[in-house]
Design an enzyme around this catalytic site. Structure first.
Site: not given
Ligand code: PA5
Length: 463
Positions: A319, A290, A433
């Site tokens: 394996h 990410e 989203k």
């Molecule tokens: O790293 C990130 O920003 C994302 O993976 C969020 O943690 C994830 O989308 C969840 O978002 P939120 O904590 O706003 O619900």
């Protein structure tokens, strides 16, 4: 306390040859950009990169410990409702620092930790069938306070608790971790009077494990969070140092960049030789993917950058995947997670001593065999010119796990500088989203819905 040790001998050209290994001159050429990257990241420490300072939040730590003490013994299950950065750190801490079988059979007096990071109706539905919500404390974690998955879980469980317990007592089963001001959760916290913790400003989801996002469930399940933070602080001070050769985050970031940009290896495999460390690899996969997987560089150029993280567990995946790793395309590099002193060992009985195929095992331990298999795999990959580093945990303790989190977060921030991308946003996740909101008919998303429907109505090719 014992430090994590990063051995990078096996990525060097002098070990595996110059086609796949990094030459001294390549590292030399990266020293100045690495110095600039470090200055850029550390310079933002007290501005927008507040996650760097999480190891020093003593007041927050004490507040969490006080809350954990106040509810000790009251719940059989601690249930995290969160996803992505609001879940993966919790699971990584649990797998590393609680017993491997605690899910199925928690030790007497200690609650079980469940991390429900999926709304798959089969999974969630079975949870509702099998667990009595009144035996649970639900930690609703969402920085944005608007993530559809987490909020739908919250709505389901809040309603169930109210039906079973009434509004006043239902409240005691919910604790919320969210932004101090933004999002829909904070006003709900105020209206309903939930106990709550804050995801601080400047702490993105995947950089939040050492904030209340990860610390609360850890403390509730008996993890020594003071040691977790102390380990992170110890690593933080190692990773501030300007001496490239003594700064493990600088070295890791440089290797990741050189492997992809110079050596044609877009795949980064984290190979955890420890059942207990396997979810640390999972947590890192999100951090890497990410943070660096981006369409545009910071200067606006289209780059489609980013390494592809892959997770493997030793010895299990010997394996399954090692055949590919040893003989397949030269498009990967490897980070082995090793444990110097496992907490337990088991001796193999010396039965069937007259059979050569079994005799060598008799009287030896599983620890010896495990170690031999790890070293054997490392040697085999090295001899096949597959670059690899080994990150050794002296023991699996909160201190070492804290070191790991801080090391990898700083390393990825530095990688962002080498790749030239913003490591702290996630426009691709946001797009998903928005699409989900549109398809679910959320107000304000009609235009996106029409666009998606048009695409979905095009003829499909199926067999
Ligand atoms: O790293 C990130 O920003 C994302 O993976 C969020 O943690 C994830 O989308 C969840 O978002 P939120 O904590 O706003 O619900």
């Amino acid at each position: 306390m014992e430090p994590l040790v990063l051995d990078y001998t096996n990525v060097l050209a002098e070990t595996i040859g110059s086609e796949h290994g990094i030459g001294v001159e390549e590292i030399g050429a990266l020293r100045e950009p690495a110095r600039r990257a470090l200055a850029a990241v550390q310079g933002r420490r007290s501005r927008d990169l507040r996650w760097l300072d999480l190891p020093y939040q003593d007041a927050v730590r004490d507040w969490i410990l006080e809350y954990a003490r106040s509810v000790a013994g009251r719940f059989q299950n601690i249930v995290v409702l969160g996803i992505g950065g609001s879940a993966l750190g919790n699971r990584a801490v649990r797998t590393a620092l609680s017993g491997v079988y605690d899910d199925q059979a928690p030790p007497l007096g200690r609650p079980r930790l469940l991390v429900l990071d999926n709304i798959d109706p089969d999974w969630m539905g079975e949870f509702l069938e099998r667990f009595d919500p009144t035996s649970c404390l639900f930690n609703v974690i969402s920085k944005s306070g608007s993530t559809a998955e987490t909020m739908s879980q919250f709505l389901i469980l809040r309603r169930l608790l109210i039906e079973r317990l009434g509004e006043k007592r239902a409240r005691e089963h919910i604790v919320v971790t969210t932004d101090a001001d933004k999002g829909v959760l904070r006003p709900i916290v105020r209206e309903e009077g939930y106990v709550s913790f804050v995801v601080p400003e400047g702490v993105g989801g995947r950089f939040s494990v050492l904030s209340p996002v990860g610390l609360l469930a850890a403390a509730l399940t008996g993890v020594d969070i003071a040691e977790l933070l102390a380990g992170a602080a110890a690593m933080d001070s190692r990773c501030r140092g300007e001496d490239f050769d003594r700064n493990p985050a600088q070295v890791l970031a440089a290797i990741q960049w050189l492997m992809q940009a110079h050596k044609g290896k877009p795949i980064a495999v984290t190979f955890a030789y420890s059942h207990r460390l396997r979810d640390l690899a999972d947590w890192y996969a999100q951090l890497l993917a990410e943070s660096l997987g981006k369409t545009r560089a910071r200067d606006g150029r289209i780059v489609h950058a980013g390494p592809t993280p892959v997770r493997a567990v030793g010895v299990t995946d010997q394996h399954s995947q090692v055949q590919l790793y040893a003989e397949g395309p030269f498009d990967k590099w490897f980070t082995f997670l090793a444990v110097e002193h496992p907490d337990r060992d088991v001796t193999v009985p010396a039965d069937f001593a007259d059979r050569d195929a079994l005799a060598y095992l008799g009287g030896r331990t599983l620890g010896e065999l495990f170690h031999a298999e790890r070293e054997g795999t490392i040697v085999a990959l090295t001899e096949a010119a597959r670059p690899n580093v080994t990150l050794t945990f002296p023991r699996i303790r909160a201190h070492a796990v804290g070191q790991y989190f801080q090391l990898m977060e700083i390393a990825v921030a530095l990688m962002g500088e080498h790749y030239g991308v913003d490591a702290f946003d996630q426009p691709g996740v946001e797009a998903g989203k928005v699409a989900a909101y549109a398809l679910m008919g959320r107000e304000g998303y009609a235009e996106q819905r029409a666009r998606i429907e048009k695409r979905r109505s095009a003829p499909r090719r199926t067999v």
